[in-house]
Scaffold this active site. Sequence first.
Site, PDB file in Angstrom:
ATOM      1  N   ARG A 187     -21.933 -32.742  39.306  1.00 32.69           N
ATOM      2  CA  ARG A 187     -21.814 -31.348  38.861  1.00 32.69           C
ATOM      3  C   ARG A 187     -20.471 -30.747  39.281  1.00 32.69           C
ATOM      4  O   ARG A 187     -19.926 -29.886  38.578  1.00 32.69           O
ATOM      5  CB  ARG A 187     -22.986 -30.522  39.381  1.00 32.69           C
ATOM      6  N   GLU A 212     -26.441 -24.241  39.118  1.00 30.90           N
ATOM      7  CA  GLU A 212     -26.627 -24.712  40.487  1.00 30.90           C
ATOM      8  C   GLU A 212     -25.777 -25.943  40.781  1.00 30.90           C
ATOM      9  O   GLU A 212     -25.745 -26.894  40.008  1.00 30.90           O
ATOM     10  CB  GLU A 212     -28.103 -25.057  40.721  1.00 30.90           C
ATOM     11  N   SER A 249     -28.138 -26.627  46.836  1.00 28.98           N
ATOM     12  CA  SER A 249     -29.331 -25.901  47.272  1.00 28.98           C
ATOM     13  C   SER A 249     -29.479 -26.154  48.762  1.00 28.98           C
ATOM     14  O   SER A 249     -29.561 -27.307  49.195  1.00 28.98           O
ATOM     15  CB  SER A 249     -30.566 -26.393  46.502  1.00 28.98           C
ATOM     16  N   ARG A 265     -33.844 -39.682  39.554  1.00 27.94           N
ATOM     17  CA  ARG A 265     -34.964 -38.801  39.213  1.00 27.94           C
ATOM     18  C   ARG A 265     -35.352 -39.020  37.757  1.00 27.94           C
ATOM     19  O   ARG A 265     -34.494 -39.092  36.879  1.00 27.94           O
ATOM     20  CB  ARG A 265     -34.595 -37.329  39.451  1.00 27.94           C
ATOM     21  N   ARG A 269     -27.806 -32.936  33.797  1.00 26.40           N
ATOM     22  CA  ARG A 269     -29.121 -33.371  34.277  1.00 26.40           C
ATOM     23  C   ARG A 269     -29.272 -34.858  33.975  1.00 26.40           C
ATOM     24  O   ARG A 269     -29.424 -35.246  32.831  1.00 26.40           O
ATOM     25  CB  ARG A 269     -30.231 -32.564  33.608  1.00 26.40           C
TER      26      ARG A 269
END
Length: 409
Positions: A374, A333, A336, A246, A261
């Site tokens: 994560r 987070e 999800s 990303r 991130r």
Amino acid sequence: MHDLNYFREHLADFEKMAIDRERRERITTAERQKAERNRASEEIARRKRAGEKAEDLLSEMKRVSEEIKHADDEIAQLDAQLQQFMLSVPNLPHASVPVGHDASCNVEVRRWGSPPQFEFPPKPHWEIGERAGILDLARAAKISGARFALYRGLGARLERALANFFLDAHTRTGYTEYLPPFLVNTASLTGVGQLPKFGADMFRVEGTDLWLTPTAEVELTSLYRDETLDADQLPIKACAWTACFRSEAGAAGKDTRGILRQHQFQKVEMFKFTRPEHSYEELEWLVGDAESLLQKLGLHYRVVLLCTGDMGFASSKTYDIEVWLPSASEFREISSCSNCEAFQARRSGIRFKPKGGKSDFVHTLNGSGLAVGRTWLALIENYQQADGSIIIPEVLRPYMGVERIRAGS
């Protein structure tokens, strides 16, 4: 994506459906002109058989034909505009989703566990990792630039161990494991809802129709694109480990320290194709599958129901699972889990057909099970020791071959 009849039935909610009204008016006019041209052709043929003059009709037919061509060109342009508009409209929230503008309106559903207690100030994962010799962000930046990670030694083994642990857990509960391509085409990204809206957040291979996958949700959705499934096959449960890429174009300046991130990260994705009447029950099971991993790892977390303003483009209902990070004393987070209902299936042409019944679109569900990087940083922070070592949770020890990561590993 919604079907066209849905938009026609909800004109008050979609003012841009003026495009469709104009399109239908042009089609009606063009059809009338084509019928007029057909009648003129028949009359011209009759006159020629009778030896009568037809110049006036020939001239008129030429004019009408030019108008028809112009109308057909306009209709094609309006079709393209309408398709682009329909692809840009997000999914509708389920009735149980709380209304709100941003994350402050999300609703906490439950918590599990409790934060670890330290007799020293807990350090952030990048300091722990660098001190233990298992994370090297400086060399990662030299190799690729900012927002990349270089794992070393037992740090690399821990990343691999987590992915294997996740996949083993999911396959034991009925998910079929896939290892898909990491390059995906435009059709796959459009079907899942990543395009056209999120093109700026992805990496495209120049001069091709291929993109680096942003999530294995893309590949797993496309397993059955343009296919009709037997109802008895459902639910179909799939999982896949992939690297994900990303550009983080909309996240400039956020979480620049550490590996929270990244431009490239690894993730195990869970995915389900279900019958519509079972999809919300299956969503709860999906969330439970992700939670069970954190429970086995002994990580404190909470489950949050996202409000309308914080949900993803393709989702009808989303739960976020957030893990506790001691260095910041906050939840972040780590998974999800969403029910997209028929939104992705309609865009991707995925139907099911009961025996003797009418075909319908499946419902699709997706969830991180889990984001590997994560989870890595959460383990490093939650299991850090005063001497700089990191305790390995018991469930991971068969994968790691050690009980503790010591400094210099």
